[in-house]
Write a protein that holds these residues in place. Structure first.
Motif, PDB file in Angstrom:
ATOM      1  N   GLY A  24       0.817  -1.211   0.000  1.00 11.33           N
ATOM      2  CA  GLY A  24       0.000   0.000   0.000  1.00 11.33           C
ATOM      3  C   GLY A  24       0.848   1.256   0.000  1.00 11.33           C
ATOM      4  O   GLY A  24       0.546   2.221  -0.720  1.00 11.33           O
ATOM      5  N   LEU A  25       1.906   1.260   0.774  1.00  2.00           N
ATOM      6  CA  LEU A  25       2.800   2.420   0.821  1.00  2.00           C
ATOM      7  C   LEU A  25       3.489   2.627  -0.524  1.00  2.00           C
ATOM      8  O   LEU A  25       3.703   3.774  -0.955  1.00  2.00           O
ATOM      9  CB  LEU A  25       3.838   2.238   1.930  1.00  2.00           C
ATOM     10  N   ALA A  64       3.204   5.916  -2.860  1.00  4.75           N
ATOM     11  CA  ALA A  64       4.420   6.602  -3.329  1.00  4.75           C
ATOM     12  C   ALA A  64       4.429   6.790  -4.840  1.00  4.75           C
ATOM     13  O   ALA A  64       4.962   7.776  -5.352  1.00  4.75           O
ATOM     14  CB  ALA A  64       5.662   5.821  -2.891  1.00  4.75           C
ATOM     15  N   SER A  65       3.819   5.838  -5.551  1.00  3.86           N
ATOM     16  CA  SER A  65       3.783   5.915  -7.015  1.00  3.86           C
ATOM     17  C   SER A  65       2.501   6.573  -7.525  1.00  3.86           C
ATOM     18  O   SER A  65       2.252   6.598  -8.731  1.00  3.86           O
ATOM     19  CB  SER A  65       3.930   4.527  -7.623  1.00  3.86           C
ATOM     20  N   SER A  66       1.680   7.095  -6.599  1.00  7.62           N
ATOM     21  CA  SER A  66       0.411   7.766  -6.940  1.00  7.62           C
ATOM     22  C   SER A  66      -0.539   6.860  -7.714  1.00  7.62           C
ATOM     23  O   SER A  66      -1.306   7.331  -8.549  1.00  7.62           O
ATOM     24  CB  SER A  66       0.686   9.053  -7.734  1.00  7.62           C
ATOM     25  N   ASP A  67      -0.475   5.562  -7.427  1.00  5.83           N
ATOM     26  CA  ASP A  67      -1.378   4.600  -8.067  1.00  5.83           C
ATOM     27  C   ASP A  67      -2.628   4.473  -7.187  1.00  5.83           C
ATOM     28  O   ASP A  67      -2.722   3.589  -6.339  1.00  5.83           O
ATOM     29  CB  ASP A  67      -0.674   3.247  -8.217  1.00  5.83           C
ATOM     30  N   VAL A  68      -3.576   5.380  -7.412  1.00  8.64           N
ATOM     31  CA  VAL A  68      -4.745   5.451  -6.540  1.00  8.64           C
ATOM     32  C   VAL A  68      -5.580   4.177  -6.596  1.00  8.64           C
ATOM     33  O   VAL A  68      -6.012   3.662  -5.567  1.00  8.64           O
ATOM     34  CB  VAL A  68      -5.616   6.667  -6.903  1.00  8.64           C
ATOM     35  N   ASN A  69      -5.803   3.669  -7.805  1.00  7.13           N
ATOM     36  CA  ASN A  69      -6.645   2.476  -7.925  1.00  7.13           C
ATOM     37  C   ASN A  69      -6.053   1.290  -7.168  1.00  7.13           C
ATOM     38  O   ASN A  69      -6.770   0.537  -6.500  1.00  7.13           O
ATOM     39  CB  ASN A  69      -6.842   2.110  -9.396  1.00  7.13           C
ATOM     40  N   ARG A  70      -4.731   1.132  -7.260  1.00  6.84           N
ATOM     41  CA  ARG A  70      -4.089   0.023  -6.536  1.00  6.84           C
ATOM     42  C   ARG A  70      -4.144   0.280  -5.029  1.00  6.84           C
ATOM     43  O   ARG A  70      -4.363  -0.651  -4.245  1.00  6.84           O
ATOM     44  CB  ARG A  70      -2.652  -0.156  -7.005  1.00  6.84           C
ATOM     45  N   ALA A  82      -8.763   8.802  -1.335  1.00  5.39           N
ATOM     46  CA  ALA A  82      -7.517   8.036  -1.230  1.00  5.39           C
ATOM     47  C   ALA A  82      -6.297   8.948  -1.271  1.00  5.39           C
ATOM     48  O   ALA A  82      -5.338   8.763  -0.517  1.00  5.39           O
ATOM     49  CB  ALA A  82      -7.441   7.001  -2.346  1.00  5.39           C
ATOM     50  N   ARG A  83      -6.329   9.933  -2.160  1.00  4.11           N
ATOM     51  CA  ARG A  83      -5.194  10.869  -2.226  1.00  4.11           C
ATOM     52  C   ARG A  83      -5.121  11.738  -0.975  1.00  4.11           C
ATOM     53  O   ARG A  83      -4.035  12.061  -0.482  1.00  4.11           O
ATOM     54  CB  ARG A  83      -5.315  11.756  -3.464  1.00  4.11           C
ATOM     55  N   LEU A  84      -6.281  12.143  -0.456  1.00  5.57           N
ATOM     56  CA  LEU A  84      -6.303  12.975   0.741  1.00  5.57           C
ATOM     57  C   LEU A  84      -5.737  12.226   1.941  1.00  5.57           C
ATOM     58  O   LEU A  84      -4.981  12.787   2.739  1.00  5.57           O
ATOM     59  CB  LEU A  84      -7.746  13.408   1.045  1.00  5.57           C
TER      60      LEU A  84
END
Length: 225
Positions: free
Chosen positions: A127-128, A132-138, A178-180
């Motif tokens: 998850g981290l 870090a890679s801004s992969d929101v869906n994952r 998720a981004r927040l």
């Protein structure tokens, strides 16, 4: 790309076995829960059929089922639209989720073994990386997997079945925050794992309640300054 704005490459392939209408339903539900199809977006049968490589009939049947389940609104003389959840709908579901998750955390603290703890640690590590890679869906998918694993470790089949009923809708609500929440959510996951590993049922319950409440507040506060 659909004229209604579906991102390029977002359409899942219909490779799973089973009746075509069910496969179309699953594909459309995935697009809705990941918000590739946004709340309020117009769903044009012919365009969806073309992208999924099917006729309009299974698309129509899938939209009717999604309407029955509250994912899609069918408006007379207008067509199908992705449902726009109200604040009350989200609040009610996230409140129920908090109750289920808190009890699951307590039971997991009582029952989890070393292999279960290791599995939770691995999900946090993944998850981290996703954050870090801004992969929101994952990140959203891994968040769901983390909470599902706690349900599994709780060892209560009825509780797990109830949680499964709201799981996809929880993912739907979680995606826009998720981004927040970002890495903070996963830090909270680590604290929860430590409580479960220590078999501290009271602490695990409290941490899960606080964790789910922060997500609920983030959902209601998204986009506000």
């Amino acid at each position: 790309m659909l004229s209604t704005g579906l991102p390029q490459g977002a359409v899942p392939k219909l490779e799973r076995p089973g009746p075509l209408r069910d496969r179309v339903y699953e594909a459309l539900l995935e697009l809705i829960t990941t918000r590739a199809l946004q709340p309020g977006q117009h769903l044009v049968e012919s365009e969806l059929a073309g992208h999924l490589g099917v006729s309009r009939q299974p698309v129509r049947e899938a939209l009717q089922r999604l309407n029955t389940e509250g994912w899609v609104d069918l408006r007379p003389a207008q067509g199908a639209f992705v449902h726009e959840p109200t604040e009350d709908e989200a609040d009610q579901l996230l409140t129920v989720r908090a109750l289920l998750e808190a009890e699951a955390a307590r039971l997991a603290a009582a029952n989890a073994d070393e292999a279960g703890i290791d599995a939770l640690d691995e999900l946090v590590a993944q998850g981290l990386k996703a954050v870090a890679s801004s992969d929101v869906n994952r990140a959203v998918a891994l968040n769901a997997a983390f909470h599902a694993k706690i349900m599994e470790l709780a060892g209560n089949t009825v509780l797990a079945e109830l949680a499964a009923q709201v799981d996809r809708r929880v993912q739907w609500y979680y995606t826009p925050v998720a981004r927040l929440r970002g890495g903070q959510s996963w830090t909270e996951h680590r604290e929860l794992i430590a409580a479960i590993a220590d078999r501290d049922e009271q602490l695990a319950t409290r941490l899960m309640r606080e964790h789910t409440e922060r997500t609920r507040q983030s959902y209601h506060g998204r986009g506000k300054s």
